[in-house]
Design a protein around this motif. Structure first.
Motif, PDB file in Angstrom:
ATOM      1  N   UNK A   1      36.963  27.971  57.066  1.00  0.00           N
ATOM      2  CA  UNK A   1      37.678  26.829  56.229  1.00  0.00           C
ATOM      3  C   UNK A   1      37.388  26.975  54.992  1.00  0.00           C
ATOM      4  N   UNK A   2      36.297  27.380  54.738  1.00  0.00           N
ATOM      5  CA  UNK A   2      35.635  27.455  53.143  1.00  0.00           C
ATOM      6  C   UNK A   2      36.339  28.794  52.854  1.00  0.00           C
ATOM      7  N   UNK A   3      36.731  29.786  53.438  1.00  0.00           N
ATOM      8  CA  UNK A   3      37.291  30.950  52.904  1.00  0.00           C
ATOM      9  C   UNK A   3      38.856  30.527  52.702  1.00  0.00           C
ATOM     10  N   UNK A   4      39.449  29.862  53.408  1.00  0.00           N
ATOM     11  CA  UNK A   4      40.634  29.064  53.314  1.00  0.00           C
ATOM     12  C   UNK A   4      40.976  28.451  52.001  1.00  0.00           C
ATOM     13  N   UNK A   5      39.707  27.656  51.581  1.00  0.00           N
ATOM     14  CA  UNK A   5      39.750  26.839  50.267  1.00  0.00           C
ATOM     15  C   UNK A   5      39.831  27.717  49.275  1.00  0.00           C
ATOM     16  N   UNK A   6      38.897  28.807  49.385  1.00  0.00           N
ATOM     17  CA  UNK A   6      38.717  29.627  48.140  1.00  0.00           C
ATOM     18  C   UNK A   6      40.149  30.486  48.157  1.00  0.00           C
ATOM     19  N   UNK A   7      40.696  30.886  48.987  1.00  0.00           N
ATOM     20  CA  UNK A   7      41.844  31.763  48.944  1.00  0.00           C
ATOM     21  C   UNK A   7      43.208  30.967  48.204  1.00  0.00           C
ATOM     22  N   UNK A   8      43.023  29.628  48.767  1.00  0.00           N
ATOM     23  CA  UNK A   8      44.173  28.870  48.331  1.00  0.00           C
ATOM     24  C   UNK A   8      43.955  28.475  46.827  1.00  0.00           C
ATOM     25  N   UNK A   9      42.752  28.409  46.336  1.00  0.00           N
ATOM     26  CA  UNK A   9      42.630  27.920  44.875  1.00  0.00           C
ATOM     27  C   UNK A   9      42.774  29.293  44.130  1.00  0.00           C
ATOM     28  N   UNK A  10      42.591  30.378  44.586  1.00  0.00           N
ATOM     29  CA  UNK A  10      42.686  31.733  43.802  1.00  0.00           C
ATOM     30  C   UNK A  10      44.119  32.085  43.745  1.00  0.00           C
ATOM     31  N   UNK A  11      44.761  31.652  44.982  1.00  0.00           N
ATOM     32  CA  UNK A  11      46.350  31.806  44.689  1.00  0.00           C
ATOM     33  C   UNK A  11      46.943  30.884  43.862  1.00  0.00           C
ATOM     34  N   UNK A  12      46.567  29.835  43.744  1.00  0.00           N
ATOM     35  CA  UNK A  12      47.278  28.793  42.664  1.00  0.00           C
ATOM     36  C   UNK A  12      47.094  29.434  41.387  1.00  0.00           C
ATOM     37  N   UNK A  13      45.912  30.157  40.858  1.00  0.00           N
ATOM     38  CA  UNK A  13      45.406  30.377  39.624  1.00  0.00           C
ATOM     39  C   UNK A  13      46.371  31.498  39.329  1.00  0.00           C
ATOM     40  N   UNK A  14      47.362  31.365  37.952  1.00  0.00           N
ATOM     41  CA  UNK A  14      47.803  32.489  37.670  1.00  0.00           C
ATOM     42  C   UNK A  14      47.828  32.604  36.247  1.00  0.00           C
ATOM     43  N   UNK A  15      46.479  33.201  36.013  1.00  0.00           N
ATOM     44  CA  UNK A  15      45.874  33.182  34.627  1.00  0.00           C
ATOM     45  C   UNK A  15      46.125  34.891  34.064  1.00  0.00           C
ATOM     46  N   UNK A  16      46.785  35.090  33.205  1.00  0.00           N
ATOM     47  CA  UNK A  16      46.942  36.681  32.697  1.00  0.00           C
ATOM     48  C   UNK A  16      45.603  37.174  32.049  1.00  0.00           C
ATOM     49  N   UNK A  17      44.792  36.221  31.691  1.00  0.00           N
ATOM     50  CA  UNK A  17      43.611  36.752  31.323  1.00  0.00           C
ATOM     51  C   UNK A  17      42.609  37.402  32.408  1.00  0.00           C
ATOM     52  N   UNK A  18      42.983  37.248  33.576  1.00  0.00           N
ATOM     53  CA  UNK A  18      42.089  37.802  34.465  1.00  0.00           C
ATOM     54  C   UNK A  18      41.118  38.826  34.300  1.00  0.00           C
ATOM     55  N   UNK A  19      39.831  39.005  34.574  1.00  0.00           N
ATOM     56  CA  UNK A  19      39.161  40.137  33.958  1.00  0.00           C
ATOM     57  C   UNK A  19      38.503  40.636  35.372  1.00  0.00           C
ATOM     58  N   UNK A  20      37.789  42.156  34.937  1.00  0.00           N
ATOM     59  CA  UNK A  20      37.352  42.608  36.170  1.00  0.00           C
ATOM     60  C   UNK A  20      36.126  41.774  36.382  1.00  0.00           C
ATOM     61  N   UNK A  21      35.411  41.232  35.476  1.00  0.00           N
ATOM     62  CA  UNK A  21      34.202  40.351  35.667  1.00  0.00           C
ATOM     63  C   UNK A  21      34.364  39.190  36.767  1.00  0.00           C
ATOM     64  N   UNK A  22      35.580  38.748  36.546  1.00  0.00           N
ATOM     65  CA  UNK A  22      36.149  37.599  37.623  1.00  0.00           C
ATOM     66  C   UNK A  22      36.361  38.022  39.028  1.00  0.00           C
ATOM     67  N   UNK A  23      37.025  39.454  39.074  1.00  0.00           N
ATOM     68  CA  UNK A  23      36.883  40.093  40.402  1.00  0.00           C
ATOM     69  C   UNK A  23      35.782  40.258  41.015  1.00  0.00           C
ATOM     70  N   UNK A  24      35.016  40.942  39.973  1.00  0.00           N
ATOM     71  CA  UNK A  24      33.389  41.153  40.590  1.00  0.00           C
ATOM     72  C   UNK A  24      32.735  39.932  41.231  1.00  0.00           C
ATOM     73  N   UNK A  25      33.010  38.964  40.372  1.00  0.00           N
ATOM     74  CA  UNK A  25      32.309  37.672  40.756  1.00  0.00           C
ATOM     75  C   UNK A  25      32.913  37.108  42.100  1.00  0.00           C
ATOM     76  N   UNK A  26      34.098  37.178  42.326  1.00  0.00           N
ATOM     77  CA  UNK A  26      34.810  36.748  43.688  1.00  0.00           C
ATOM     78  C   UNK A  26      34.076  37.618  44.823  1.00  0.00           C
ATOM     79  N   UNK A  27      33.999  38.939  44.418  1.00  0.00           N
ATOM     80  CA  UNK A  27      33.466  39.919  45.464  1.00  0.00           C
ATOM     81  C   UNK A  27      32.115  39.580  45.970  1.00  0.00           C
ATOM     82  N   UNK A  28      31.144  39.273  44.939  1.00  0.00           N
ATOM     83  CA  UNK A  28      29.668  39.077  45.221  1.00  0.00           C
ATOM     84  C   UNK A  28      29.819  37.571  46.050  1.00  0.00           C
ATOM     85  N   UNK A  29      30.609  36.753  45.527  1.00  0.00           N
ATOM     86  CA  UNK A  29      30.394  35.491  45.997  1.00  0.00           C
ATOM     87  C   UNK A  29      30.886  35.472  47.679  1.00  0.00           C
ATOM     88  N   UNK A  30      31.753  36.157  47.778  1.00  0.00           N
ATOM     89  CA  UNK A  30      32.314  36.377  49.301  1.00  0.00           C
ATOM     90  C   UNK A  30      31.291  37.032  50.023  1.00  0.00           C
TER      91      UNK A  30
END
Ligand SMILES: [Zn+2]
Length: 257
Positions: free
Chosen positions: A90-119
């Motif tokens: 359920x927590x994963x559903x929440x995280x993927x739903x939130x990330x799916x809603x965010x459409x921010x063009x300034x997404x960086x690789x730091x952001x991606x690395x954070x998500x990966x570590x967090x998961x």
């Protein structure tokens, strides 16, 4: 033309009768790709198109204006815990739903690395009570909307005793800058929020915060409440899985297994 990129699956939707439209988060931003025949033959993608699975996606660029085709995927990381533990699922559903809603063009690789570590931390430790609050505060940081829990957002001074909440202006106010509308924040609640915002992705530290005698249950709950309000103030999404997550999170200190 083929290209490959590290990706995190955020979701998929049926496209016609046989294909899936897959949403991928990559270090370079988001991609939508067509997984041909994935509805009919799940074996083709080895059931890897599940939320928050990390893949190396091999994509083929199609004609101008069309979405790329997902040719093949190689598994990089998949949470076993999410497959056997309901709370993590359920927590994963929440995280993927939130990330799916965010459409921010300034997404960086730091952001991606954070998500990966967090998961990966969740896969190791499960879902600590403060995991959602931590995710919210860090996400705001990576999106450039971090709240200031340290100093008065108006005059810059560090409140020595009392601090007052002012989410719309991005944090707290000191006693001289507050108005009647600003509610005071209890010291331990403020310290909790400061600690959460400063922590690197390490759930051992997060769990230590939860266990700390200074932070009684009422303070933990209050910090979570303030964090959630601030998160949805800046990212006003309707998240369907939030209700399920909150039902699970009602008891502080519950073991996830
Ligand atoms: Zn001030």
């Amino acid at each position: 033309m083929l290209f490959s990129i590290e990706s995190c699956v955020l979701g998929k939707e049926k496209l016609g009768e046989i294909d899936y439209l897959v949403e991928l988060l990559t270090p370079k931003g988001k991609i939508w790709a067509v997984a041909k025949g994935a509805q009919k033959s799940r074996r083709r993608f080895l059931n890897l198109l599940e939320d928050l699975t990390f893949l190396r996606a091999h994509l083929r660029r199609s004609k101008k204006g069309n979405l790329p085709i997902l040719e093949k995927v190689d598994l990089l990381f998949l949470s076993e815990r999410a497959r056997r533990d309901l709370k993590t699922y359920i927590f994963f559903s929440y995280v993927s739903e939130v990330l799916s809603k965010i459409s921010y063009s300034g997404l960086s690789s730091d952001y991606f690395e954070f998500i990966k570590k967090f998961i990966k931390e969740i896969d190791l430790y499960g879902v600590p009570f403060l995991a959602k609050t931590y995710f919210e505060q860090k996400l705001l940081l990576y999106l450039g909307m971090a709240l200031n829990w340290e100093s008065c957002v108006k005059c810059g001074r560090i409140p020595n005793r009392l601090a007052f909440l002012n989410i719309s202006s991005g944090g707290i106010l000191c006693v001289d800058c507050k108005t009647e509308r600003n509610q005071p924040v209890e010291r331990p609640v403020l310290e909790l929020l400061q600690n959460i915002a400063r922590l690197p992705v390490c759930f051992k530290n997060l769990e230590n915060l939860e266990k700390s005698k200074i932070f009684e249950e009422k303070y933990l709950k209050k910090a979570c409440e303030i964090s959630e309000i601030s998160f949805f103030f800046f990212l006003p999404f309707e998240i369907k899985s939030l209700k399920f997550l909150k039902n699970l999170n009602n008891g502080v200190g519950d073991e996830e297994d």
